[in-house]
Design a protein around this motif. Sequence first.
Motif, PDB file in Angstrom:
ATOM      1  N   MET A   1       4.797  -0.887   0.887  1.00 43.10           N
ATOM      2  CA  MET A   1       3.294  -0.480   0.289  1.00 43.10           C
ATOM      3  C   MET A   1       3.422   0.410  -0.626  1.00 43.10           C
ATOM      4  SD  MET A   1       1.628  -2.888   1.853  1.00 43.10           S
ATOM      5  CE  MET A   1       3.275  -3.746   1.822  1.00 43.10           C
ATOM      6  N   ALA A   2       4.126   1.537  -0.563  1.00 44.67           N
ATOM      7  CA  ALA A   2       4.240   2.614  -1.694  1.00 44.67           C
ATOM      8  C   ALA A   2       4.634   2.156  -2.793  1.00 44.67           C
ATOM      9  CB  ALA A   2       5.010   3.640  -0.911  1.00 44.67           C
ATOM     10  N   TRP A   3       5.538   1.156  -2.860  1.00 48.91           N
ATOM     11  CA  TRP A   3       5.939   0.538  -4.059  1.00 48.91           C
ATOM     12  C   TRP A   3       4.878  -0.018  -4.811  1.00 48.91           C
ATOM     13  CZ3 TRP A   3      11.291  -0.707  -1.572  1.00 48.91           C
ATOM     14  CH2 TRP A   3      12.166   0.342  -1.586  1.00 48.91           C
ATOM     15  N   MET A   4       4.238  -0.912  -3.834  1.00 49.55           N
ATOM     16  CA  MET A   4       3.366  -1.854  -4.376  1.00 49.55           C
ATOM     17  C   MET A   4       2.046  -1.160  -5.041  1.00 49.55           C
ATOM     18  SD  MET A   4       2.721  -5.196  -1.841  1.00 49.55           S
ATOM     19  CE  MET A   4       1.785  -6.072  -2.919  1.00 49.55           C
ATOM     20  N   MET A   5       1.595  -0.066  -4.560  1.00 47.88           N
ATOM     21  CA  MET A   5       0.678   0.830  -5.001  1.00 47.88           C
ATOM     22  C   MET A   5       1.029   1.307  -6.326  1.00 47.88           C
ATOM     23  SD  MET A   5      -0.848   4.459  -3.528  1.00 47.88           S
ATOM     24  CE  MET A   5       0.106   5.336  -4.439  1.00 47.88           C
ATOM     25  N   ASP A   6       2.416   1.890  -6.210  1.00 48.99           N
ATOM     26  CA  ASP A   6       2.761   2.753  -7.605  1.00 48.99           C
ATOM     27  C   ASP A   6       2.669   1.632  -8.542  1.00 48.99           C
ATOM     28  OD1 ASP A   6       4.056   5.044  -8.986  1.00 48.99           O
ATOM     29  OD2 ASP A   6       5.503   3.526  -9.005  1.00 48.99           O
ATOM     30  N   THR A   7       3.266   0.535  -8.071  1.00 51.64           N
ATOM     31  CA  THR A   7       3.510  -0.601  -9.577  1.00 51.64           C
ATOM     32  C   THR A   7       2.197  -0.909 -10.052  1.00 51.64           C
ATOM     33  OG1 THR A   7       5.484  -1.299  -8.293  1.00 51.64           O
ATOM     34  CG2 THR A   7       4.266  -2.849 -10.229  1.00 51.64           C
ATOM     35  N   TYR A   8       1.173  -1.246  -9.054  1.00 51.65           N
ATOM     36  CA  TYR A   8      -0.250  -1.473  -9.620  1.00 51.65           C
ATOM     37  C   TYR A   8      -0.949  -0.493 -10.098  1.00 51.65           C
ATOM     38  CZ  TYR A   8      -5.199  -2.920  -9.282  1.00 51.65           C
ATOM     39  OH  TYR A   8      -6.449  -3.380  -9.573  1.00 51.65           O
ATOM     40  N   SER A   9      -0.685   0.726  -9.975  1.00 51.21           N
ATOM     41  CA  SER A   9      -1.429   1.734 -10.343  1.00 51.21           C
ATOM     42  C   SER A   9      -0.708   2.104 -11.891  1.00 51.21           C
ATOM     43  CB  SER A   9      -1.111   3.038  -9.653  1.00 51.21           C
ATOM     44  OG  SER A   9      -1.773   3.063  -8.354  1.00 51.21           O
ATOM     45  N   MET A  10       0.642   1.614 -11.995  1.00 52.86           N
ATOM     46  CA  MET A  10       1.136   1.955 -13.396  1.00 52.86           C
ATOM     47  C   MET A  10       0.544   1.044 -14.238  1.00 52.86           C
ATOM     48  SD  MET A  10       3.185   4.822 -13.168  1.00 52.86           S
ATOM     49  CE  MET A  10       1.697   5.341 -12.042  1.00 52.86           C
ATOM     50  N   ASN A  11       0.371  -0.042 -13.762  1.00 54.15           N
ATOM     51  CA  ASN A  11      -0.252  -1.182 -14.653  1.00 54.15           C
ATOM     52  C   ASN A  11      -1.621  -1.187 -14.915  1.00 54.15           C
ATOM     53  OD1 ASN A  11       2.428  -2.474 -14.710  1.00 54.15           O
ATOM     54  ND2 ASN A  11       2.013  -3.916 -12.995  1.00 54.15           N
ATOM     55  N   VAL A  12      -2.232  -0.380 -14.181  1.00 56.47           N
ATOM     56  CA  VAL A  12      -3.822  -0.327 -14.641  1.00 56.47           C
ATOM     57  C   VAL A  12      -4.089   1.241 -15.176  1.00 56.47           C
ATOM     58  CG1 VAL A  12      -4.625  -1.955 -12.804  1.00 56.47           C
ATOM     59  CG2 VAL A  12      -4.485   0.605 -12.120  1.00 56.47           C
ATOM     60  N   GLY A  13      -3.145   2.078 -15.088  1.00 57.37           N
ATOM     61  CA  GLY A  13      -3.326   3.246 -15.656  1.00 57.37           C
ATOM     62  C   GLY A  13      -4.023   4.334 -14.836  1.00 57.37           C
ATOM     63  N   ALA A  14      -4.146   4.162 -13.829  1.00 58.20           N
ATOM     64  CA  ALA A  14      -4.624   5.023 -12.651  1.00 58.20           C
ATOM     65  C   ALA A  14      -4.271   4.811 -11.270  1.00 58.20           C
ATOM     66  CB  ALA A  14      -6.259   4.717 -12.913  1.00 58.20           C
ATOM     67  N   THR A  15      -4.059   6.095 -10.558  1.00 67.39           N
ATOM     68  CA  THR A  15      -3.708   5.941  -9.285  1.00 67.39           C
ATOM     69  C   THR A  15      -4.726   5.275  -8.364  1.00 67.39           C
ATOM     70  OG1 THR A  15      -2.444   7.855  -9.414  1.00 67.39           O
ATOM     71  CG2 THR A  15      -3.174   7.067  -7.081  1.00 67.39           C
ATOM     72  N   ALA A  16      -4.285   4.024  -7.724  1.00 68.22           N
ATOM     73  CA  ALA A  16      -5.055   3.335  -7.049  1.00 68.22           C
ATOM     74  C   ALA A  16      -5.005   3.121  -5.845  1.00 68.22           C
ATOM     75  CB  ALA A  16      -5.291   2.026  -7.671  1.00 68.22           C
ATOM     76  N   THR A  17      -5.152   3.983  -4.675  1.00 70.37           N
ATOM     77  CA  THR A  17      -4.598   4.071  -3.433  1.00 70.37           C
ATOM     78  C   THR A  17      -5.326   2.795  -2.661  1.00 70.37           C
ATOM     79  OG1 THR A  17      -6.126   5.452  -2.855  1.00 70.37           O
ATOM     80  CG2 THR A  17      -4.219   6.493  -3.216  1.00 70.37           C
ATOM     81  N   GLY A  18      -6.411   2.530  -2.993  1.00 69.46           N
ATOM     82  CA  GLY A  18      -6.983   1.301  -2.224  1.00 69.46           C
ATOM     83  C   GLY A  18      -6.463  -0.043  -2.432  1.00 69.46           C
ATOM     84  N   VAL A  19      -5.697  -0.108  -3.266  1.00 63.61           N
ATOM     85  CA  VAL A  19      -5.160  -1.557  -3.361  1.00 63.61           C
ATOM     86  C   VAL A  19      -4.261  -2.041  -2.368  1.00 63.61           C
ATOM     87  CG1 VAL A  19      -2.941  -0.690  -4.593  1.00 63.61           C
ATOM     88  CG2 VAL A  19      -3.981  -2.977  -5.424  1.00 63.61           C
ATOM     89  N   VAL A  20      -3.655  -1.346  -1.467  1.00 61.18           N
ATOM     90  CA  VAL A  20      -2.884  -1.682  -0.252  1.00 61.18           C
ATOM     91  C   VAL A  20      -3.334  -0.682   0.807  1.00 61.18           C
ATOM     92  CG1 VAL A  20      -0.780  -2.621  -1.809  1.00 61.18           C
ATOM     93  CG2 VAL A  20      -1.058  -0.151  -0.760  1.00 61.18           C
ATOM     94  N   THR A  21      -2.982  -1.321   1.939  1.00 63.86           N
ATOM     95  CA  THR A  21      -3.083  -0.543   3.039  1.00 63.86           C
ATOM     96  C   THR A  21      -1.911  -0.561   3.999  1.00 63.86           C
ATOM     97  OG1 THR A  21      -4.167  -2.060   4.514  1.00 63.86           O
ATOM     98  CG2 THR A  21      -5.655  -0.782   3.492  1.00 63.86           C
ATOM     99  N   GLY A  22      -1.705   0.479   5.055  1.00 60.40           N
ATOM    100  CA  GLY A  22      -0.456   0.505   5.445  1.00 60.40           C
ATOM    101  C   GLY A  22       0.439   1.367   5.085  1.00 60.40           C
ATOM    102  N   LYS A  23       0.003   2.361   4.007  1.00 66.00           N
ATOM    103  CA  LYS A  23       0.724   3.084   3.251  1.00 66.00           C
ATOM    104  C   LYS A  23       1.261   4.382   3.921  1.00 66.00           C
ATOM    105  CE  LYS A  23      -2.981   4.116   0.345  1.00 66.00           C
ATOM    106  NZ  LYS A  23      -3.657   3.118   1.125  1.00 66.00           N
ATOM    107  N   PRO A  24       2.369   5.325   3.446  1.00 69.93           N
ATOM    108  CA  PRO A  24       2.670   6.408   4.098  1.00 69.93           C
ATOM    109  C   PRO A  24       1.333   7.150   4.235  1.00 69.93           C
ATOM    110  CG  PRO A  24       4.465   5.824   2.412  1.00 69.93           C
ATOM    111  CD  PRO A  24       3.174   4.807   2.381  1.00 69.93           C
ATOM    112  N   ILE A  25       1.081   8.214   5.017  1.00 69.28           N
ATOM    113  CA  ILE A  25       0.106   9.146   5.330  1.00 69.28           C
ATOM    114  C   ILE A  25      -0.029   9.998   4.252  1.00 69.28           C
ATOM    115  CG2 ILE A  25      -0.975  10.962   6.765  1.00 69.28           C
ATOM    116  CD1 ILE A  25      -0.599   8.232   8.175  1.00 69.28           C
ATOM    117  N   HIS A  26       0.863  10.510   3.393  1.00 67.31           N
ATOM    118  CA  HIS A  26       0.709  11.414   2.308  1.00 67.31           C
ATOM    119  C   HIS A  26       0.306  10.682   0.991  1.00 67.31           C
ATOM    120  CE1 HIS A  26       4.977  10.291   2.540  1.00 67.31           C
ATOM    121  NE2 HIS A  26       4.797   9.912   1.314  1.00 67.31           N
ATOM    122  N   LEU A  27       0.217   9.226   1.180  1.00 65.11           N
ATOM    123  CA  LEU A  27      -0.154   8.403   0.027  1.00 65.11           C
ATOM    124  C   LEU A  27      -1.464   7.901   0.069  1.00 65.11           C
ATOM    125  CD1 LEU A  27       3.074   6.970  -1.603  1.00 65.11           C
ATOM    126  CD2 LEU A  27       1.950   8.882  -2.372  1.00 65.11           C
ATOM    127  N   GLY A  28      -2.351   8.318   1.226  1.00 64.56           N
ATOM    128  CA  GLY A  28      -3.488   7.878   1.494  1.00 64.56           C
ATOM    129  C   GLY A  28      -3.522   6.838   2.550  1.00 64.56           C
TER     130      GLY A  28
END
Length: 424
Positions: free
Chosen positions: A162-189
């Motif tokens: 999920m962290a990789w998915m969130m990071d990939t999506y965020s890079m593609n949209v140009g902004a950190t988007a923690t809400g694009v996935v759930t089940g992430k590490p605690i320190h990433l939202g």
Amino acid sequence: MNDALSFAPHQADSAWATYLSQVDRVVPYLGRLARWADTLKRPKRVLIVDVPIELDNGTVAHFEGYRVQHNLSRGPGKGGVRYHPDVTLQEVMALSAWMSIKNAAVNLPYGGAKGGIRVNPKALSHKELEKLTRRYTSEIGLIIGPQQDIPAPDVNTNAQIMAWMMDTYSMNVGATATGVVTGKPIHLGGSLGRVKATGRGVFVTGREAAQRIGLSLEGARVAVQGLGNVGSAAAELFVQAGAKLVAAQDHTGSLINTRGLDVAALLAHVKERGGVADFPGGEPMADEAFWDVDCDILIPAALEGQITPERAQRLRARLVLEGANGPTLPVADDVLADRGILVVPDVICNAGGVTVSYFEWVQDFSSFFWTEDEINARLDKIMVGAFNRIWDTSEQHRISLRTATFAVACERILMAREDRGLYP
């Protein structure tokens, strides 16, 4: 055309066929909304993607990936992503549809979605797994997003994926988007309580069901198939409530101990050795013998299609709690009902995970996070309330808990469909 999905005819024994059979059973209880029932039999959107990656040895491998959005009438899509060599489009379609039902059954503001890649993740290195995840995320990025479709962990995926998915999506949209996935590490939202949430939901609905049939958890004998996040958490909670785990099964083998397995030692063994095989605290038995174990509560928490009609005839449990998605075939459901064995269906029993995923999503939007005690209290309240509504519906119409869950959920989905209307 009246077929369920004209471009993907279903096999009679597929998970999708099981789902369609469940929908057919609920139509008589939908009243005027029955005119919209075909909405439930057709995924809104199916995306099939090629996922090419360069392996560590320099060769290029191609994997087939899917993201299915079954219904979005009540909100953005929500559902996990699984990595498994047996993933098929029909399976992902069914899983996305069950997510629609599950989210509506607990009244979450979501539609149903699901994803998967046909791959054996254990055959990939850590680096290859990351490449696979990032490429897949980029390919399905067209249709996912915090307000569109929110993936989550499922079979063979976890917080790192999920962290990789969130990071990939965020890079593609140009902004950190923690809400694009759930089940992430605690320190990433991520949210506290998420890992054990599905198993906790199994326990809470099981506790409520046991109370209604006069089954005391003190001394109750529990058998669990699958000791991943769901089965292990459920086993721990039932043992804490006074029950004993008498049998366990996973992909490595089956164990029995009528005096009760030491759950803490067993889970430590599974973590270290990868499965229940060779655990010294229990006697090994043939895998098929698992379905003959004398128990009070059976928890299938592995893959779909496990309880066949033949196995249903042999079960010696009073209560079946579906921790997995679709573990009971429709004909087997009828066998269990005829034998007086109560089934708490997957679409309510294992909804604890998506409920805490909803909490995570809400917390990400507000950037304000709750304690684990607050999470568990909110989860218990929602699960108990949903179970009570479904139990009352079952009693009112004299129908199974599964059909009652579908009745409650389908009514909510189709009311949204009717009120939103058709566009254009």
